[in-house]
Design a protein around this motif. Structure first.
Motif, PDB file in Angstrom:
ATOM      1  N   PHE A  38       0.834  -1.201   0.000  1.00 42.61           N
ATOM      2  CA  PHE A  38       0.000   0.000   0.000  1.00 42.61           C
ATOM      3  C   PHE A  38       0.870   1.252   0.000  1.00 42.61           C
ATOM      4  O   PHE A  38       0.660   2.167  -0.802  1.00 42.61           O
ATOM      5  N   GLN A  39       1.857   1.279   0.884  1.00 45.16           N
ATOM      6  CA  GLN A  39       2.728   2.451   0.995  1.00 45.16           C
ATOM      7  C   GLN A  39       3.540   2.657  -0.292  1.00 45.16           C
ATOM      8  O   GLN A  39       3.844   3.782  -0.658  1.00 45.16           O
ATOM      9  N   GLU A  40       3.877   1.562  -0.969  1.00 44.02           N
ATOM     10  CA  GLU A  40       4.635   1.666  -2.222  1.00 44.02           C
ATOM     11  C   GLU A  40       3.761   2.163  -3.372  1.00 44.02           C
ATOM     12  O   GLU A  40       4.227   2.916  -4.226  1.00 44.02           O
ATOM     13  N   GLY A  44       1.965   6.829  -6.287  1.00 41.74           N
ATOM     14  CA  GLY A  44       1.656   6.836  -7.718  1.00 41.74           C
ATOM     15  C   GLY A  44       0.189   7.114  -7.980  1.00 41.74           C
ATOM     16  O   GLY A  44      -0.159   7.908  -8.869  1.00 41.74           O
ATOM     17  N   HIS A  45      -0.676   6.476  -7.196  1.00 40.18           N
ATOM     18  CA  HIS A  45      -2.124   6.707  -7.354  1.00 40.18           C
ATOM     19  C   HIS A  45      -2.494   8.136  -6.977  1.00 40.18           C
ATOM     20  O   HIS A  45      -3.286   8.780  -7.658  1.00 40.18           O
ATOM     21  N   GLN A  46      -1.906   8.596  -5.900  1.00 41.42           N
ATOM     22  CA  GLN A  46      -2.206   9.952  -5.438  1.00 41.42           C
ATOM     23  C   GLN A  46      -1.676  10.985  -6.446  1.00 41.42           C
ATOM     24  O   GLN A  46      -2.359  11.967  -6.747  1.00 41.42           O
ATOM     25  N   ASP A  47      -0.490  10.753  -6.984  1.00 44.77           N
ATOM     26  CA  ASP A  47       0.065  11.652  -8.000  1.00 44.77           C
ATOM     27  C   ASP A  47      -0.817  11.674  -9.253  1.00 44.77           C
ATOM     28  O   ASP A  47      -1.032  12.742  -9.843  1.00 44.77           O
ATOM     29  N   GLU A 109      -6.055  13.322   5.320  1.00 45.29           N
ATOM     30  CA  GLU A 109      -6.337  12.014   5.921  1.00 45.29           C
ATOM     31  C   GLU A 109      -5.290  10.982   5.492  1.00 45.29           C
ATOM     32  O   GLU A 109      -4.844  10.170   6.301  1.00 45.29           O
ATOM     33  N   ILE A 110      -4.885  11.028   4.236  1.00 42.66           N
ATOM     34  CA  ILE A 110      -3.870  10.089   3.734  1.00 42.66           C
ATOM     35  C   ILE A 110      -2.562  10.241   4.501  1.00 42.66           C
ATOM     36  O   ILE A 110      -1.903   9.258   4.840  1.00 42.66           O
ATOM     37  N   ASP A 118       2.792   3.196   8.836  1.00 43.68           N
ATOM     38  CA  ASP A 118       4.232   3.067   9.084  1.00 43.68           C
ATOM     39  C   ASP A 118       4.502   2.574  10.501  1.00 43.68           C
ATOM     40  O   ASP A 118       5.364   1.720  10.724  1.00 43.68           O
ATOM     41  N   ALA A 119       3.771   3.104  11.483  1.00 39.77           N
ATOM     42  CA  ALA A 119       3.939   2.674  12.870  1.00 39.77           C
ATOM     43  C   ALA A 119       3.560   1.205  13.031  1.00 39.77           C
ATOM     44  O   ALA A 119       4.239   0.449  13.745  1.00 39.77           O
TER      45      ALA A 119
END
Length: 124
Positions: A38-40, A44-47, A109-110, A118-119
């Motif tokens: 998800f973090q990876e 790209g999706h957000q961009d 929110e993201i 991450d935590a």
């Protein structure tokens, strides 16, 4: 154990953790791997969402929001999936001010969700 509980509590602000854990049969290692993916993939999706919105490409904005909505729903991130669905609907309705307003809330929110994820990953 205390660290794990606090990481879970932080994550549960954004994720329906019991639902998500049930989907992965309580396999926290698998869940951590899913969160790493998800973090990876998220940037790209957000961009793509931002780029399409910035140039006024409504069809691409709707596609990007739809892709994010599915990814977020699959991870039991209901509020974020709702915001992505709201962006998608506003785009299809041609309501650019609503798209931009919701996108601002989505980005905020993201950022919070990413920190919680991450935590969680670090606690594994």
């Amino acid at each position: 154990m205390k660290r794990l509980i606090s990481n879970d509590a932080l994550l549960e602000k954004f994720v329906d953790l019991p639902d998500l854990l049930a989907r992965v049969e309580n396999d926290r290692e698998l869940l951590a791997e899913l969160f790493v993916m998800f973090q990876e993939e998220l940037p790209g999706h957000q961009d793509a969402l931002h780029a399409a919105t910035d140039v006024g490409d409504l069809a691409e904005t709707a596609r990007a929001a739809h892709a994010l909505k599915g990814m977020l729903a699959n991870l039991s991130m209901r509020q974020l999936a709702f915001l992505a669905a709201t962006i998608e609907a506003a785009t299809r309705a041609g309501d650019i001010p609503a798209v931009k307003e919701t996108l601002t809330a989505f980005d905020s929110e993201i950022a919070d969700v990413s920190a919680a994820v991450d935590a969680f990953i670090a606690g594994k």
